[in-house]
Design a protein around this motif. Structure first.
Motif, PDB file in Angstrom:
ATOM      1  N   LEU A 107       0.862  -1.052   0.073  1.00 53.33           N
ATOM      2  CA  LEU A 107      -0.172  -0.040  -0.044  1.00 53.33           C
ATOM      3  C   LEU A 107       0.937   1.346  -0.010  1.00 53.33           C
ATOM      4  CD1 LEU A 107      -2.776  -0.991   2.471  1.00 53.33           C
ATOM      5  CD2 LEU A 107      -3.057  -0.818   0.157  1.00 53.33           C
ATOM      6  N   LYS A 108       2.072   1.438   0.877  1.00 59.49           N
ATOM      7  CA  LYS A 108       2.812   2.413   0.684  1.00 59.49           C
ATOM      8  C   LYS A 108       3.408   2.849  -0.469  1.00 59.49           C
ATOM      9  CE  LYS A 108       4.314   1.700   5.702  1.00 59.49           C
ATOM     10  NZ  LYS A 108       5.335   1.503   6.419  1.00 59.49           N
ATOM     11  N   LEU A 109       3.961   1.849  -1.284  1.00 59.64           N
ATOM     12  CA  LEU A 109       4.153   1.910  -2.618  1.00 59.64           C
ATOM     13  C   LEU A 109       3.192   2.713  -3.521  1.00 59.64           C
ATOM     14  CD1 LEU A 109       6.478   1.789  -4.920  1.00 59.64           C
ATOM     15  CD2 LEU A 109       5.591  -0.703  -5.372  1.00 59.64           C
ATOM     16  N   PHE A 110       1.808   2.162  -3.405  1.00 60.64           N
ATOM     17  CA  PHE A 110       0.837   2.770  -4.407  1.00 60.64           C
ATOM     18  C   PHE A 110       0.369   3.813  -3.992  1.00 60.64           C
ATOM     19  CE2 PHE A 110       0.926  -1.459  -5.832  1.00 60.64           C
ATOM     20  CZ  PHE A 110       0.702  -1.449  -7.348  1.00 60.64           C
ATOM     21  N   SER A 111       0.516   4.128  -2.576  1.00 59.13           N
ATOM     22  CA  SER A 111      -0.039   5.521  -1.909  1.00 59.13           C
ATOM     23  C   SER A 111       0.890   6.679  -2.768  1.00 59.13           C
ATOM     24  CB  SER A 111       0.261   5.525  -0.563  1.00 59.13           C
ATOM     25  OG  SER A 111       1.573   5.408  -0.303  1.00 59.13           O
ATOM     26  N   ILE A 112       1.857   6.456  -3.284  1.00 61.36           N
ATOM     27  CA  ILE A 112       2.868   7.477  -3.862  1.00 61.36           C
ATOM     28  C   ILE A 112       1.949   7.958  -5.219  1.00 61.36           C
ATOM     29  CG2 ILE A 112       4.645   7.808  -5.075  1.00 61.36           C
ATOM     30  CD1 ILE A 112       6.150   5.968  -3.520  1.00 61.36           C
ATOM     31  N   ILE A 113       1.105   7.110  -5.837  1.00 67.05           N
ATOM     32  CA  ILE A 113       0.249   7.413  -6.924  1.00 67.05           C
ATOM     33  C   ILE A 113      -0.544   8.796  -6.694  1.00 67.05           C
ATOM     34  CG2 ILE A 113      -1.377   6.925  -8.599  1.00 67.05           C
ATOM     35  CD1 ILE A 113      -0.396   4.186  -8.343  1.00 67.05           C
ATOM     36  N   PRO A 114      -1.418   8.720  -5.784  1.00 70.36           N
ATOM     37  CA  PRO A 114      -2.106  10.125  -5.338  1.00 70.36           C
ATOM     38  C   PRO A 114      -1.277  11.258  -4.975  1.00 70.36           C
ATOM     39  CG  PRO A 114      -2.875   8.308  -4.053  1.00 70.36           C
ATOM     40  CD  PRO A 114      -1.714   7.790  -4.808  1.00 70.36           C
ATOM     41  N   VAL A 115       0.021  11.008  -4.266  1.00 70.87           N
ATOM     42  CA  VAL A 115       0.829  12.212  -4.092  1.00 70.87           C
ATOM     43  C   VAL A 115       1.462  12.841  -5.548  1.00 70.87           C
ATOM     44  CG1 VAL A 115       2.885  12.865  -3.178  1.00 70.87           C
ATOM     45  CG2 VAL A 115       1.424  11.251  -1.923  1.00 70.87           C
ATOM     46  N   PHE A 116       1.636  11.833  -6.422  1.00 70.59           N
ATOM     47  CA  PHE A 116       2.155  12.435  -7.629  1.00 70.59           C
ATOM     48  C   PHE A 116       1.150  13.056  -8.412  1.00 70.59           C
ATOM     49  CE2 PHE A 116       2.185  11.339 -12.394  1.00 70.59           C
ATOM     50  CZ  PHE A 116       3.397  12.022 -12.602  1.00 70.59           C
ATOM     51  N   ILE A 117      -0.249  12.680  -8.431  1.00 72.03           N
ATOM     52  CA  ILE A 117      -1.327  13.260  -8.939  1.00 72.03           C
ATOM     53  C   ILE A 117      -1.483  14.729  -8.326  1.00 72.03           C
ATOM     54  CG2 ILE A 117      -3.984  13.352  -9.294  1.00 72.03           C
ATOM     55  CD1 ILE A 117      -3.728  10.224  -9.399  1.00 72.03           C
ATOM     56  N   ILE A 118      -1.162  14.653  -6.955  1.00 73.68           N
ATOM     57  CA  ILE A 118      -1.331  15.974  -6.296  1.00 73.68           C
ATOM     58  C   ILE A 118      -0.343  17.012  -6.908  1.00 73.68           C
ATOM     59  CG2 ILE A 118      -1.181  17.362  -4.255  1.00 73.68           C
ATOM     60  CD1 ILE A 118      -2.498  14.896  -2.900  1.00 73.68           C
ATOM     61  N   ILE A 119       0.863  16.571  -7.061  1.00 73.11           N
ATOM     62  CA  ILE A 119       1.665  17.636  -7.409  1.00 73.11           C
ATOM     63  C   ILE A 119       1.654  17.929  -9.042  1.00 73.11           C
ATOM     64  CG2 ILE A 119       4.305  17.177  -7.996  1.00 73.11           C
ATOM     65  CD1 ILE A 119       5.162  15.674  -5.630  1.00 73.11           C
ATOM     66  N   VAL A 120       0.987  16.921  -9.747  1.00 72.08           N
ATOM     67  CA  VAL A 120       0.716  17.169 -11.114  1.00 72.08           C
ATOM     68  C   VAL A 120      -0.225  18.485 -11.229  1.00 72.08           C
ATOM     69  CG1 VAL A 120      -0.018  16.654 -13.372  1.00 72.08           C
ATOM     70  CG2 VAL A 120       1.746  15.101 -12.113  1.00 72.08           C
ATOM     71  N   GLY A 121      -1.224  18.312 -10.327  1.00 66.11           N
ATOM     72  CA  GLY A 121      -2.376  19.103 -10.400  1.00 66.11           C
ATOM     73  C   GLY A 121      -2.005  20.438  -9.887  1.00 66.11           C
ATOM     74  N   LEU A 122      -1.068  20.513  -8.959  1.00 70.16           N
ATOM     75  CA  LEU A 122      -0.848  21.767  -8.312  1.00 70.16           C
ATOM     76  C   LEU A 122       0.227  22.488  -9.391  1.00 70.16           C
ATOM     77  CD1 LEU A 122       0.286  20.992  -4.730  1.00 70.16           C
ATOM     78  CD2 LEU A 122      -1.528  22.280  -5.284  1.00 70.16           C
ATOM     79  N   PHE A 123       0.919  21.765  -9.991  1.00 66.88           N
ATOM     80  CA  PHE A 123       1.571  22.319 -11.165  1.00 66.88           C
ATOM     81  C   PHE A 123       0.598  23.120 -12.234  1.00 66.88           C
ATOM     82  CE2 PHE A 123       3.661  21.967 -15.550  1.00 66.88           C
ATOM     83  CZ  PHE A 123       4.510  22.529 -15.345  1.00 66.88           C
ATOM     84  N   LEU A 124      -0.261  22.154 -12.542  1.00 63.91           N
ATOM     85  CA  LEU A 124      -1.275  22.554 -13.564  1.00 63.91           C
ATOM     86  C   LEU A 124      -2.006  23.675 -13.218  1.00 63.91           C
ATOM     87  CD1 LEU A 124      -2.526  19.319 -14.893  1.00 63.91           C
ATOM     88  CD2 LEU A 124      -0.990  20.797 -16.146  1.00 63.91           C
ATOM     89  N   ILE A 125      -2.524  24.040 -11.774  1.00 60.48           N
ATOM     90  CA  ILE A 125      -3.008  25.157 -11.316  1.00 60.48           C
ATOM     91  C   ILE A 125      -2.149  26.162 -11.428  1.00 60.48           C
ATOM     92  CG2 ILE A 125      -3.875  26.120  -9.114  1.00 60.48           C
ATOM     93  CD1 ILE A 125      -4.798  23.329  -8.466  1.00 60.48           C
ATOM     94  N   LEU A 126      -0.782  26.277 -10.834  1.00 58.51           N
ATOM     95  CA  LEU A 126       0.091  27.598 -10.837  1.00 58.51           C
ATOM     96  C   LEU A 126       0.251  27.710 -12.412  1.00 58.51           C
ATOM     97  CD1 LEU A 126       2.610  26.050  -8.405  1.00 58.51           C
ATOM     98  CD2 LEU A 126       0.879  27.860  -8.204  1.00 58.51           C
ATOM     99  N   TYR A 127       0.086  26.793 -13.337  1.00 59.54           N
ATOM    100  CA  TYR A 127       0.404  27.175 -14.532  1.00 59.54           C
ATOM    101  C   TYR A 127      -0.507  28.044 -15.178  1.00 59.54           C
ATOM    102  CZ  TYR A 127       0.691  26.785 -19.801  1.00 59.54           C
ATOM    103  OH  TYR A 127       0.987  26.995 -21.167  1.00 59.54           O
ATOM    104  N   SER A 128      -1.877  27.572 -14.793  1.00 59.47           N
ATOM    105  CA  SER A 128      -3.165  28.109 -15.378  1.00 59.47           C
ATOM    106  C   SER A 128      -3.311  29.580 -14.843  1.00 59.47           C
ATOM    107  CB  SER A 128      -4.465  27.386 -14.918  1.00 59.47           C
ATOM    108  OG  SER A 128      -4.374  26.096 -15.428  1.00 59.47           O
ATOM    109  N   ILE A 129      -2.938  29.637 -13.330  1.00 61.13           N
ATOM    110  CA  ILE A 129      -2.934  30.897 -12.603  1.00 61.13           C
ATOM    111  C   ILE A 129      -1.835  31.945 -13.486  1.00 61.13           C
ATOM    112  CG2 ILE A 129      -2.576  32.112 -10.548  1.00 61.13           C
ATOM    113  CD1 ILE A 129      -3.458  29.885  -8.911  1.00 61.13           C
TER     114      ILE A 129
END
Length: 232
Positions: A107-129
């Protein structure tokens, strides 16, 4: 996405106790336990094998202790029945089934996936802003000019949600110094395709600080903001 992965992990995971298998195997005390339940998880398959949770009961210090262990042991499970005695090892209140290594879903290994999605999402939000701030600056202080349309291309959005769907307009314009600049601008106003085509002149705003910063102006933008810009 976090909610989705949490639901997936909760269905895959189990409540089997976390123990140090190697420590208990090397230093634990061997005793006997009675199998009380054998639960094969048919909704999960690892390498074409269904994990099995074995529940067992044993006596320690005069008290009945219940525990369980998840394993991936097809042949050994086939020979096992409820009520059978099995060899276990115990240490400091924890126990393991002897000769059956426990299986733990990473589970700990797969829990990295949501963290990766959050990082990508934050990058896209900052790019849009950043893009929105640029457009707002151009709307407030940009110099009105004309650009010649080179191409108009629809941009598909994300599946189901259609987020990011719009129109990408490529155009060129000439600065006060006579320099020709190629640029592109994004808009969610699909009506552009109805009144504009290749080689038409479309109103644009050019930054007073940087000729390379520009954006197109649509009819809806002009009417909504009372700019009274001519599109003829």
């Amino acid at each position: 996405m976090i909610t989705l992965f949490s639901l997936i992990f909760s269905s895959i995971g189990d409540e089997t106790p976390e123990v140090d298998y190697d420590l208990i195997y090397s230093k634990g005390k061997e005793t006997k336990a009675v199998v009380t339940d054998i639960d094969i998880q048919y909704n999960v398959t690892i390498n074409e094998v269904h994990p099995t949770i074995i529940r067992y009961q044993y006596t320690e210090n005069g008290k009945q202790v219940e525990s369980k262990q998840k394993v991936l042991e097809v042949r050994k499970i086939e020979e096992l029945e409820i009520g059978d005695e099995i060899a276990i090892k115990t240490l400091n209140g924890n126990s393991i089934i002897k000769n059956m290594e426990p299986y733990e879903f990473p589970l700990k290994l797969f829990s990295i996936i949501p963290v990766f999605i959050i990082i990508v999402g934050l990058f896209l939000i900052l790019y849009s802003i950043n893009n929105i701030r640029k457009d707002i600056y151009l709307y407030k202080f940009g110099n009105i000019s004309k650009g010649r349309i080179i191409s108009i291309m629809p941009k598909p959005g994300l599946p189901i949600s259609n987020i990011g769907q719009g129109i990408v307009v490529h155009y060129e314009f000439e600065t006060k110094n006579g320099q020709k600049i190629f640029a592109e601008s994004f808009s969610t106003d699909f009506s552009i395709m109805g009144y504009m085509k290749k080689d038409d002149l479309i109103p644009i705003f050019i930054s007073p600080k940087n000729d390379y910063d520009s954006c197109l102006v649509t009819k809806s933008d002009s009417y909504k903001n009372n700019w009274n810009i001519s599109f003829d």
